[in-house]
Design a protein around this motif. Structure first.
Motif, PDB file in Angstrom:
ATOM      1  N   LYS A   7       0.789  -1.229   0.000  1.00 22.96           N
ATOM      2  CA  LYS A   7       0.000   0.000   0.000  1.00 22.96           C
ATOM      3  C   LYS A   7       0.834   1.299   0.000  1.00 22.96           C
ATOM      4  N   PRO A   8       1.831   1.394   0.953  1.00 27.68           N
ATOM      5  CA  PRO A   8       2.625   2.635   0.940  1.00 27.68           C
ATOM      6  C   PRO A   8       3.299   2.873  -0.414  1.00 27.68           C
ATOM      7  N   LYS A   9       3.729   1.786  -1.065  1.00 27.40           N
ATOM      8  CA  LYS A   9       4.408   1.950  -2.365  1.00 27.40           C
ATOM      9  C   LYS A   9       3.461   2.532  -3.413  1.00 27.40           C
ATOM     10  N   THR A  42      -3.814   6.857   8.437  1.00 31.72           N
ATOM     11  CA  THR A  42      -4.263   5.458   8.327  1.00 31.72           C
ATOM     12  C   THR A  42      -3.080   4.520   8.137  1.00 31.72           C
ATOM     13  N   LEU A  43      -2.155   4.926   7.302  1.00 30.63           N
ATOM     14  CA  LEU A  43      -0.977   4.077   7.056  1.00 30.63           C
ATOM     15  C   LEU A  43      -0.204   3.824   8.348  1.00 30.63           C
ATOM     16  N   ILE A  47       0.199  -0.057  11.186  1.00 28.77           N
ATOM     17  CA  ILE A  47       1.439  -0.705  11.621  1.00 28.77           C
ATOM     18  C   ILE A  47       1.177  -1.844  12.624  1.00 28.77           C
ATOM     19  N   ARG A  48       0.039  -1.650  13.355  1.00 27.60           N
ATOM     20  CA  ARG A  48      -0.228  -2.708  14.342  1.00 27.60           C
ATOM     21  C   ARG A  48      -0.630  -4.040  13.666  1.00 27.60           C
ATOM     22  N   ASN A  49      -1.052  -3.999  12.426  1.00 29.56           N
ATOM     23  CA  ASN A  49      -1.406  -5.235  11.722  1.00 29.56           C
ATOM     24  C   ASN A  49      -0.218  -5.860  10.977  1.00 29.56           C
ATOM     25  N   ILE A  50       0.912  -5.255  11.101  1.00 25.87           N
ATOM     26  CA  ILE A  50       2.103  -5.745  10.384  1.00 25.87           C
ATOM     27  C   ILE A  50       2.882  -6.688  11.300  1.00 25.87           C
ATOM     28  N   PRO A  51       3.354  -7.810  10.736  1.00 26.76           N
ATOM     29  CA  PRO A  51       4.155  -8.713  11.566  1.00 26.76           C
ATOM     30  C   PRO A  51       5.388  -7.988  12.088  1.00 26.76           C
ATOM     31  N   ASN A  52       5.782  -8.364  13.330  1.00 28.28           N
ATOM     32  CA  ASN A  52       6.885  -7.671  13.994  1.00 28.28           C
ATOM     33  C   ASN A  52       8.135  -7.515  13.153  1.00 28.28           C
ATOM     34  N   GLU A  53       8.514  -8.621  12.450  1.00 28.14           N
ATOM     35  CA  GLU A  53       9.784  -8.558  11.721  1.00 28.14           C
ATOM     36  C   GLU A  53       9.710  -7.596  10.523  1.00 28.14           C
ATOM     37  N   GLN A  54       8.494  -7.217  10.120  1.00 29.73           N
ATOM     38  CA  GLN A  54       8.409  -6.287   8.963  1.00 29.73           C
ATOM     39  C   GLN A  54       8.074  -4.852   9.378  1.00 29.73           C
ATOM     40  N   LYS A  55       7.792  -4.692  10.684  1.00 30.99           N
ATOM     41  CA  LYS A  55       7.379  -3.369  11.172  1.00 30.99           C
ATOM     42  C   LYS A  55       8.386  -2.267  10.800  1.00 30.99           C
ATOM     43  N   LYS A  56       9.690  -2.609  10.923  1.00 33.50           N
ATOM     44  CA  LYS A  56      10.729  -1.602  10.694  1.00 33.50           C
ATOM     45  C   LYS A  56      10.699  -1.133   9.231  1.00 33.50           C
ATOM     46  N   ILE A  57      10.669  -2.089   8.310  1.00 33.78           N
ATOM     47  CA  ILE A  57      10.642  -1.737   6.881  1.00 33.78           C
ATOM     48  C   ILE A  57       9.389  -0.945   6.546  1.00 33.78           C
ATOM     49  N   TYR A  58       8.266  -1.415   7.104  1.00 33.86           N
ATOM     50  CA  TYR A  58       6.994  -0.735   6.858  1.00 33.86           C
ATOM     51  C   TYR A  58       7.079   0.733   7.323  1.00 33.86           C
ATOM     52  N   GLN A  60       9.669   2.581   7.698  1.00 33.95           N
ATOM     53  CA  GLN A  60      10.526   3.370   6.794  1.00 33.95           C
ATOM     54  C   GLN A  60       9.773   3.770   5.526  1.00 33.95           C
ATOM     55  N   LEU A  61       9.003   2.793   4.999  1.00 36.45           N
ATOM     56  CA  LEU A  61       8.234   3.064   3.778  1.00 36.45           C
ATOM     57  C   LEU A  61       7.239   4.202   3.987  1.00 36.45           C
ATOM     58  N   VAL A  62       6.525   4.105   5.112  1.00 38.25           N
ATOM     59  CA  VAL A  62       5.503   5.132   5.364  1.00 38.25           C
ATOM     60  C   VAL A  62       6.160   6.509   5.564  1.00 38.25           C
ATOM     61  N   ASN A  63       7.304   6.511   6.240  1.00 41.57           N
ATOM     62  CA  ASN A  63       8.036   7.789   6.395  1.00 41.57           C
ATOM     63  C   ASN A  63       8.430   8.385   5.051  1.00 41.57           C
ATOM     64  N   GLU A  64       8.866   7.525   4.173  1.00 43.82           N
ATOM     65  CA  GLU A  64       9.225   7.975   2.824  1.00 43.82           C
ATOM     66  C   GLU A  64       8.030   8.635   2.143  1.00 43.82           C
ATOM     67  N   VAL A  65       6.874   7.975   2.309  1.00 47.42           N
ATOM     68  CA  VAL A  65       5.648   8.512   1.703  1.00 47.42           C
ATOM     69  C   VAL A  65       5.361   9.900   2.267  1.00 47.42           C
ATOM     70  N   LYS A  66       5.500  10.005   3.560  1.00 47.41           N
ATOM     71  CA  LYS A  66       5.211  11.282   4.210  1.00 47.41           C
ATOM     72  C   LYS A  66       6.150  12.391   3.673  1.00 47.41           C
TER      73      LYS A  66
END
Ligand code: DAH
Length: 334
Positions: A7-9, A42-43, A47-58, A60-66
């Motif tokens: 989604k963020p992409k 919303t993005l 984050i709470r629905n994202i598996p722990n190991e992917q939270k960090k990447i997610y 970063q992605l959302v920050n990029e979007v912002k």
């Protein structure tokens, strides 16, 4: 799960493709993406629905979007607000144009040109000389040897304390330069700036003179009078009265001053406007012209003095103050 990561992409792509056409569109974009109920909110919440190991990447992605959204807003904000202002400016086609202001000629230039034109009709051409002169041309050759009392008539500016180099105190040195250079017949006028350490309502340290000289065989005082008579009638009008008074100049013999009659508050007054005379034979000899063969007349006048009379100006300093209200009163440039 993977669609959440995608989604963020997708949103980043949307943001990058967005080009606002107006400041309003940009504002809508801001509200839609980074507003308090915007997509980014919303993005981040997702984050709470994202598996722990992917939270960090997610994250970063959302920050990029912002950052991309903010960058877009900053970039277009300035551009569009300028354009907006421009669009809102109304053009009133019925308004008068900015007008063209042609400027005017300086009164001194007007009078100097009139003097030149009048003498041009009598066959005089123009000669020029330097404003920084040596003693010989400014004084000695004009029959004013060192210590001659007549030097005191002219308050001289010297250059760098060198007694030999002066700012010319009159345009008469141009006679000398012309006679040194050319053989008679000589018939020239020399308009130019001259300098004297003098300063009040009728004297300026820099002012303008016009010098005239005519050298040929058998040039007489009668011819001088006739020439100046013509000048006065042309410059001041047909009915102007004039008179010659005997005077003294070291470079002429005999010498005279010429006055014109002036109406001052209903009263006739005589005003001196120039000095003149027959060129002293010693001056001719100084220029290697044979005084037994040739004679000549010379005259010199102040341009400011004539302009003051013609235009009714009482204070010479008005000519140099560059006050536009004063200068505008004279004829437009041609
Ligand atoms: N040079 C004189 C001056 O500045 C003016 C003058 C008088 C010039 C008589 C002349 C002349 O040529 O003949 O006061």
């Amino acid at each position: 799960m993977s669609s959440l990561m995608e989604k963020p992409k997708l949103i980043l792509k949307e943001i990058e493709a967005f080009v606002p056409k107006s400041i309003d569109e940009l504002e809508q974009f801001r509200i839609q993406y980074i507003g308090s109920k915007g997509i980014l909110k919303t993005l981040f919440a997702e984050i709470r629905n994202i598996p722990n190991e992917q939270k960090k990447i997610y994250g970063q992605l959302v920050n990029e979007v912002k950052q991309a959204a903010e960058k877009k807003i900053n970039l277009f904000k300035q551009q569009l607000s300028k354009k907006d202002k421009h669009d809102k400016q109304q053009i009133d086609l019925s308004m008068p144009g900015p007008g063209n202001n042609p400027g005017s000629r300086h009164p001194i230039s007007i009078i100097r040109q009139q003097i030149i034109d009048i003498f041009h009709h009598l066959g005089f051409t123009i000669a020029e000389g330097p404003e920084i002169e040596d003693d010989w041309h400014n004084f000695s050759a004009l029959n004013l040897p060192p210590d001659h009392p007549a030097r005191d008539m002219q308050d001289t500016f010297f250059i760098q304390k060198d007694p030999d180099i002066v700012l010319r105190t009159h345009t008469s040195p141009v006679q000398i330069r012309t006679m040194e250079k050319y053989d008679p017949p000589i018939k020239v006028i020399s308009p130019g700036r001259v300098y004297r350490s003098d300063n009040d309502s009728t004297h300026s340290p820099v002012f303008n003179q016009v010098e005239g000289i005519y050298i040929d065989e058998k040039v007489s005082f009668a011819e001088l009078k006739q020439t100046l008579y013509y000048f006065v009638k042309e410059m001041f009008g047909k009915n102007t009265e004039l008179r010659f008074r005997p005077s003294f100049f070291p470079f002429t013999e005999p010498s005279a001053e010429m006055d014109i009659a002036w109406n001052k508050n209903g009263q006739k007054e005589w005003m001196e406007i120039l000095g003149c005379g027959l060129v002293d034979p010693a001056v001719l000899s100084n220029c290697n012209i044979d005084p037994d063969q040739y004679t000549g007349y010379a005259f010199g006048m102040g341009v400011e003095r004539i302009a003051m009379l013609k235009f009714g100006i009482r204070d010479i300093r008005l000519f140099y103050e560059n006050d536009i209200r004063f200068l505008e009163q004279f004829s437009p440039a041609v």
